[in-house]
Design a protein around this motif. Structure first.
Motif, PDB file in Angstrom:
ATOM      1  N   LYS A 607       0.830  -1.205   0.000  1.00  0.00           N
ATOM      2  CA  LYS A 607       0.000   0.000   0.000  1.00  0.00           C
ATOM      3  C   LYS A 607       0.868   1.260   0.000  1.00  0.00           C
ATOM      4  CE  LYS A 607      -3.875   2.095   2.426  1.00  0.00           C
ATOM      5  NZ  LYS A 607      -4.796   1.995   3.597  1.00  0.00           N
ATOM      6  N   VAL A 608       1.917   1.230   0.832  1.00  0.00           N
ATOM      7  CA  VAL A 608       2.823   2.387   0.882  1.00  0.00           C
ATOM      8  C   VAL A 608       3.542   2.558  -0.444  1.00  0.00           C
ATOM      9  CG1 VAL A 608       4.890   3.321   2.012  1.00  0.00           C
ATOM     10  CG2 VAL A 608       3.119   2.206   3.381  1.00  0.00           C
ATOM     11  N   ALA A 609       3.994   1.407  -1.047  1.00  0.00           N
ATOM     12  CA  ALA A 609       4.698   1.485  -2.326  1.00  0.00           C
ATOM     13  C   ALA A 609       3.793   2.034  -3.431  1.00  0.00           C
ATOM     14  CB  ALA A 609       5.226   0.107  -2.710  1.00  0.00           C
ATOM     15  N   GLU A 610       2.519   1.643  -3.410  1.00  0.00           N
ATOM     16  CA  GLU A 610       1.582   2.161  -4.410  1.00  0.00           C
ATOM     17  C   GLU A 610       1.383   3.669  -4.250  1.00  0.00           C
ATOM     18  OE1 GLU A 610      -1.916  -0.129  -3.813  1.00  0.00           O
ATOM     19  OE2 GLU A 610      -1.207  -1.872  -4.941  1.00  0.00           O
ATOM     20  N   GLU A 611       1.301   4.128  -2.997  1.00  0.00           N
ATOM     21  CA  GLU A 611       1.106   5.552  -2.763  1.00  0.00           C
ATOM     22  C   GLU A 611       2.310   6.361  -3.238  1.00  0.00           C
ATOM     23  OE1 GLU A 611       0.352   5.863   1.362  1.00  0.00           O
ATOM     24  OE2 GLU A 611      -1.731   5.120   1.230  1.00  0.00           O
ATOM     25  N   LYS A 612       3.520   5.803  -3.053  1.00  0.00           N
ATOM     26  CA  LYS A 612       4.726   6.511  -3.445  1.00  0.00           C
ATOM     27  C   LYS A 612       5.108   6.254  -4.891  1.00  0.00           C
ATOM     28  CE  LYS A 612       6.870   6.805   1.112  1.00  0.00           C
ATOM     29  NZ  LYS A 612       8.093   6.511   1.917  1.00  0.00           N
ATOM     30  N   GLY A 613       4.444   5.275  -5.518  1.00  0.00           N
ATOM     31  CA  GLY A 613       4.751   4.962  -6.898  1.00  0.00           C
ATOM     32  C   GLY A 613       6.053   4.211  -7.082  1.00  0.00           C
ATOM     33  N   ASP A 614       6.485   3.491  -6.030  1.00  0.00           N
ATOM     34  CA  ASP A 614       7.742   2.718  -6.077  1.00  0.00           C
ATOM     35  C   ASP A 614       7.437   1.354  -6.694  1.00  0.00           C
ATOM     36  OD1 ASP A 614      10.151   1.434  -5.719  1.00  0.00           O
ATOM     37  OD2 ASP A 614      10.434   2.153  -3.661  1.00  0.00           O
ATOM     38  N   VAL A 615       7.686   1.232  -7.997  1.00  0.00           N
ATOM     39  CA  VAL A 615       7.338   0.012  -8.733  1.00  0.00           C
ATOM     40  C   VAL A 615       8.200  -1.164  -8.297  1.00  0.00           C
ATOM     41  CG1 VAL A 615       7.154  -1.023 -11.027  1.00  0.00           C
ATOM     42  CG2 VAL A 615       6.612   1.398 -10.701  1.00  0.00           C
ATOM     43  N   ILE A 616       9.485  -0.945  -8.035  1.00  0.00           N
ATOM     44  CA  ILE A 616      10.405  -2.036  -7.646  1.00  0.00           C
ATOM     45  C   ILE A 616       9.982  -2.640  -6.308  1.00  0.00           C
ATOM     46  CG2 ILE A 616      12.783  -2.574  -7.042  1.00  0.00           C
ATOM     47  CD1 ILE A 616      13.671  -0.387  -8.981  1.00  0.00           C
ATOM     48  N   ALA A 617       9.736  -1.784  -5.318  1.00  0.00           N
ATOM     49  CA  ALA A 617       9.307  -2.275  -4.004  1.00  0.00           C
ATOM     50  C   ALA A 617       7.969  -2.990  -4.093  1.00  0.00           C
ATOM     51  CB  ALA A 617       9.226  -1.116  -3.023  1.00  0.00           C
ATOM     52  N   LEU A 618       7.086  -2.481  -4.931  1.00  0.00           N
ATOM     53  CA  LEU A 618       5.768  -3.089  -5.104  1.00  0.00           C
ATOM     54  C   LEU A 618       5.882  -4.487  -5.694  1.00  0.00           C
ATOM     55  CD1 LEU A 618       2.700  -2.717  -4.925  1.00  0.00           C
ATOM     56  CD2 LEU A 618       2.779  -1.747  -7.223  1.00  0.00           C
ATOM     57  N   ASN A 619       6.712  -4.671  -6.686  1.00  0.00           N
ATOM     58  CA  ASN A 619       6.877  -5.988  -7.314  1.00  0.00           C
ATOM     59  C   ASN A 619       7.514  -7.001  -6.346  1.00  0.00           C
ATOM     60  OD1 ASN A 619       5.751  -5.141  -9.728  1.00  0.00           O
ATOM     61  ND2 ASN A 619       7.722  -4.487 -10.574  1.00  0.00           N
ATOM     62  N   ARG A 620       8.520  -6.555  -5.608  1.00  0.00           N
ATOM     63  CA  ARG A 620       9.168  -7.456  -4.637  1.00  0.00           C
ATOM     64  C   ARG A 620       8.183  -7.876  -3.555  1.00  0.00           C
ATOM     65  NH1 ARG A 620      14.934  -5.703  -2.545  1.00  0.00           N
ATOM     66  NH2 ARG A 620      14.692  -7.816  -1.702  1.00  0.00           N
ATOM     67  N   ALA A 621       7.371  -6.970  -3.079  1.00  0.00           N
ATOM     68  CA  ALA A 621       6.370  -7.298  -2.058  1.00  0.00           C
ATOM     69  C   ALA A 621       5.361  -8.302  -2.591  1.00  0.00           C
ATOM     70  CB  ALA A 621       5.662  -6.023  -1.600  1.00  0.00           C
TER      71      ALA A 621
END
Length: 846
Positions: A607-621
């Motif tokens: 959720k935090v990665a989506e809000e910040k737009g961090d695609v790399i962190a989102l994919n790893r999660a």
């Protein structure tokens, strides 16, 4: 109504079945005790019969006279019957018929029994007495005489004792017993009592006959009886019938008190008790033998057994005294010589008397099978005395011996590793450990030694930045993964946590410390469950006694209630006792909760990665969450709980292990103390009964004498059981545990606090560093501010100067413009004034 009747019928059936089962178990238990006694009694009878046959030359004449005498008695009874038939009542005539029938049966069976002959003679005398009464008073009723009636009853009882149940009505039960229906348990009690008395009567008869034979014997006949008894006892001993051999040797010692040399009798009597596990009684007999016959050829063997017994009972100081005596009698040709030395050396080591260990161990011969064990013990003694050089020399020499077993070789290598570790020779320790095979039974200790050695080597590195604990972590993880049941598991977890702490891996260190610390709470839970289990066991025993009492007294309602309570308590007892083998794993459930918590944390990170737009962190999660979900869905967690309940101990098995060991050790110690106290009290009780028996003999109170002898035998059997129980309690031993849960749990708690404290200090240190940086930055900023302000001032000065110059030039320009305008305007109107050169224009100051 029919249903109620059916239920009552079912309850009666269950009660009857349980009663029969209970009685059968009692019969079996009684039979186990009775078989050795019966065998002993039968053997005694056979030996007496053999002795009698050797003393009586013409047995055929004796037999003929016996049955001729019975035939004469039968004729006498027929004559008495004819004379008393007209004056005797039904009871007297029935007695005459029964007496006549029993004599005829005895003649038909052809069995010689002088006790029956005595009963027949007493019965005939009673009939002559009745005839005499009739002769004195022809009108007298024989059965109205109380004295004669009493004698008739006494004779009837003799018939019962000799022939068993009577077939005639004169031996039938009273009207009260006919009206009351006896249960199978009542019959068992009566049968048990009858058998007990019958055995005592038979044994008394044997004793009487034997005493008569011994009293009327010549020296040769007495020697012959003794040799026969000794041969029988030796045969029983050699074939392993130690219970009968024990009673035989006891009988020989009691009957043949005129023997001068009883050393062999005492020794083999003691050997019988030793083989039966009655070490206290064996100890008394061995000690009596060596005290009464110190020059006996069996003295060394007796002292050897005394050494074994005192070692068994952990009486090490007394053992040392017997060992000193043994050395006076022992021969090098004795096959047990080296084994005795090894036992004595072990006793000295257990007593921390290392000097005696050395003195005894060096006497074990190199060609002995006990030599290697003695040398290993010698090395341990040197280590105990902190004489590491001597210990290393012994172990190194042992490694050079041929025929050394692999397990013992690895034990020696591990000992050598310990010695070098104590001397801080860490590279040598690693070289020694490399020689130990992975299949070694105590390889968990090897892994721990590897870990500690490498850890110490890294700590010795003065450059903290160059320390590398990678190998330490590798060995500790191997120890934890492959030896989860090892006593050193908690130690490995604690050391691993400390290594992580040194590497500043805070979360990993806290996880290891937390596991070790929480194990103490599992142990407390186990201790509480053990207390609950013992309480339930005590209540179970109480209900079992109530069930037996209800069966014995035929109280069906009480039986049903007690059985129900017993069944319920038994279910609870099973759950509490075997909870640690339940398939419902608490560890698995905790692991599921931990995985679920990790998935929940990954959802938050997504959720935090989506809000910040961090695609790399989102994919790893997403990838990690997918893996954890696969693990969670395939994890074998049962939907139903096992009947044994949740297994609270599978996550901390060592906590359960230490709790069980502590409980067992405490129970063993209590068993030893209780058995010794009860045995002492029982021996005192037997002595008191012996005194009462002697008094009854002097008073010729034979009825009381029989009761006292039965009571004495009962207490003797109880004393033997207590002797066995005490010996058994010492054979259990006290289990050693190297878990040391309390210590490592304290370290775990301290580690958690230490890590948190260090973390707090680290935060404080970082805050201080940040403050210092801020001060420095502020100082730099202030310096730059001053410089900038100075430059600004210089710039402002330059600007002002330039502005003034510009203004001055502007004024000059304006002045020149004014002058030009003036000149133009003036000379246009005043031509002469322009030409006058003496005129000076006015000055304009700033």
């Amino acid at each position: 109504m029919n249903l109620r009747a059916q239920n009552e019928t079912d309850e009666d059936f269950v009660f009857k079945a349980e009663l029969e089962k209970f009685v059968k178990s009692k019969i079996t238990e009684l039979g186990k005790e009775a078989i050795p006694k019966e065998k002993f009694l039968i053997q005694q009878m056979r030996m007496l019969n053999e002795e009698i046959r050797q003393r009586v030359s013409y047995t055929g004449d004796v037999r003929d006279r016996y049955f001729d005498n019975l035939q004469l008695k039968l004729d006498e009874i027929n004559n008495l019957k004819a004379r008393l038939n007209r004056v005797g009542g039904g009871g007297l005539i029935s007695f005459i018929n029964e007496l006549e029938k029993r004599i005829e049966e005895t003649i038909e069976t052809g069995k010689i029994d002088f006790k029956r002959q005595k009963v027949f003679e007493d019965g005939i005398q009673l009939l002559y007495l009745a005839e005499e009464m009739v002769n004195l008073d022809p009108n007298a009723r024989v059965e109205d005489n109380p004295e004669l009636t009493k004698e008739l009853r006494s004779s009837k009882q003799k018939f019962i004792n000799e022939f068993g149940e009577s077939s005639s009505k004169i031996f039938s039960s009273s009207s009260k017993s006919r009206n009351e229906k006896a249960s199978i348990f009542d019959l068992f009690k009566q049968w048990k009592l009858t058998n007990t008395y019958k055995y005592e009567v038979r044994w008394t008869d044997v004793q009487i006959v034997k005493n008569k034979l011994l009293r009327n014997s010549t020296s040769d006949q007495r020697d012959r009886m003794l040799r026969r008894e000794l041969t029988n006892a030796a045969t029983l001993f050699n074939f392993g019938y130690y219970k009968q051999a024990d009673k035989s040797f006891e009988e020989i010692n009691y009957r043949f008190n005129q023997i001068n040399n009883k050393d062999d009798i005492y020794y083999y009597w003691a050997e019988s008790k030793f083989n039966l596990g009655q070490y206290n009684a064996a100890y008394d007999l061995y000690l009596r033998m060596v005290e009464d016959y110190p020059t006996s050829s069996l003295a060394s063997a007796a002292y050897a057994k005394l050494i074994f017994i005192t070692f068994h009972f952990e009486k090490y100081n007394e053992l040392n005294r017997f060992y000193n005596e043994y050395e006076k009698y022992a021969s090098l040709n004795d096959p047990a010589y080296d084994a005795v030395l090894l036992v004595a050396a072990n006793a000295a080591y257990n007593a921390n008397n290392y000097e005696n260990v050395v003195n005894i161990s060096v006497k074990v011969r190199p060609n002995s099978p006990d030599y290697y064990d003695a040398q290993f013990l010698l090395g341990k003694a040197y280590c105990g005395a902190e004489n590491f050089d001597q210990a290393e020399s012994v172990y190194s020499g042992l490694l050079l011996k041929k025929g050394l077993k692999p397990e013992l070789r690895f034990d020696v290598l591990l000992r050598l590793a310990y010695i070098n570790f104590e001397q801080e020779l860490y590279p040598k320790v690693l070289t020694i450990l490399d020689q130990i095979n992975l299949n070694y039974y105590f390889y968990d200790q090897v892994l721990m030694t590897y870990s500690w050695t490498l850890y110490k080597m890294e700590l010795a590195n003065p450059k903290v930045i160059n320390r590398d604990f990678t190998l330490v972590i590798e060995y500790l993880k191997k120890m934890i993964d492959e030896y989860a049941e090892s006593d050193y598991f908690l130690e490995a977890k604690t050391l691993l946590g400390y290594v992580y702490q040194l590497e500043e891996k805070v979360n990993s260190a806290l996880n290891e410390y937390d596991y070790v610390y929480k194990s103490r709470f599992t142990k407390e839970r186990s201790d509480d469950m053990i207390i609950e289990r013992d309480s339930l066991k005590q209540m179970l025993r109480t209900t079992e006694r109530l069930v037996e009492k209800a069966l014995a007294t035929r109280k069906k309602a009480a039986f049903k209630k007690a059985k129900k309570v017993n069944s319920h308590l038994n279910d609870l007892y099973m759950k509490v006792s075997y909870n640690d083998i339940s398939s419902s794993s608490m560890a698995a459930r905790n692991e599921v909760r931990r995985v679920a918590a990790q998935i929940h944390e990954l959802d938050r990170i997504k959720k935090v990665a989506e809000e910040k737009g961090d695609v790399i962190a989102l994919n790893r999660a997403k990838i990690l969450r997918s893996r954890l979900m696969r693990v969670l869905t395939t994890f074998p967690v049962e939907n139903t709980i096992s009947p044994l309940g949740l297994n609270y101990f599978d996550e901390h098995p060592l906590a359960r292990k230490e709790s069980m060991i502590e409980d067992q050790n405490s129970k063993v110690l209590a068993m030893r103390s209780r058995s010794e106290e009860e045995r002492t009290a029982t021996i005192k009780k037997i002595a008191d009964i012996e005194s009462d028996i002697n008094q009854a003999k002097s008073d010729k109170d034979y009825s009381d004498l029989i009761h006292l002898e039965i009571q004495r035998d009962k207490f003797k059997r109880f004393e033997q059981k207590l002797d066995y129980l005490k010996s058994y309690s010492y054979s259990l031993g006290l289990q050693d545990s190297y878990v040391d849960l309390q210590r490592w749990s304290d370290f775990g708690g301290f580690g958690i606090a230490n890590v948190n404290f260090e973390l707090k200090n680290l935060k404080s240190k970082k805050m201080s560093e940040y403050n210092d940086q801020i001060v420095k930055i502020n100082s730099i900023l202030n310096s730059r501010k001053i410089l900038i302000e100075h430059k600004i001032q210089l710039i402002e000065g330059e600007i002002n100067l330039m502005t003034r110059k510009v203004r001055q030039q502007e004024r000059l320009r304006e002045r020149e413009e004014l002058n030009r305008k003036f000149e133009e305007s003036y000379f246009d109107t005043h031509t002469t004034e322009v030409e006058d050169t003496n005129i000076v224009p006015p000055e304009f100051n700033e």
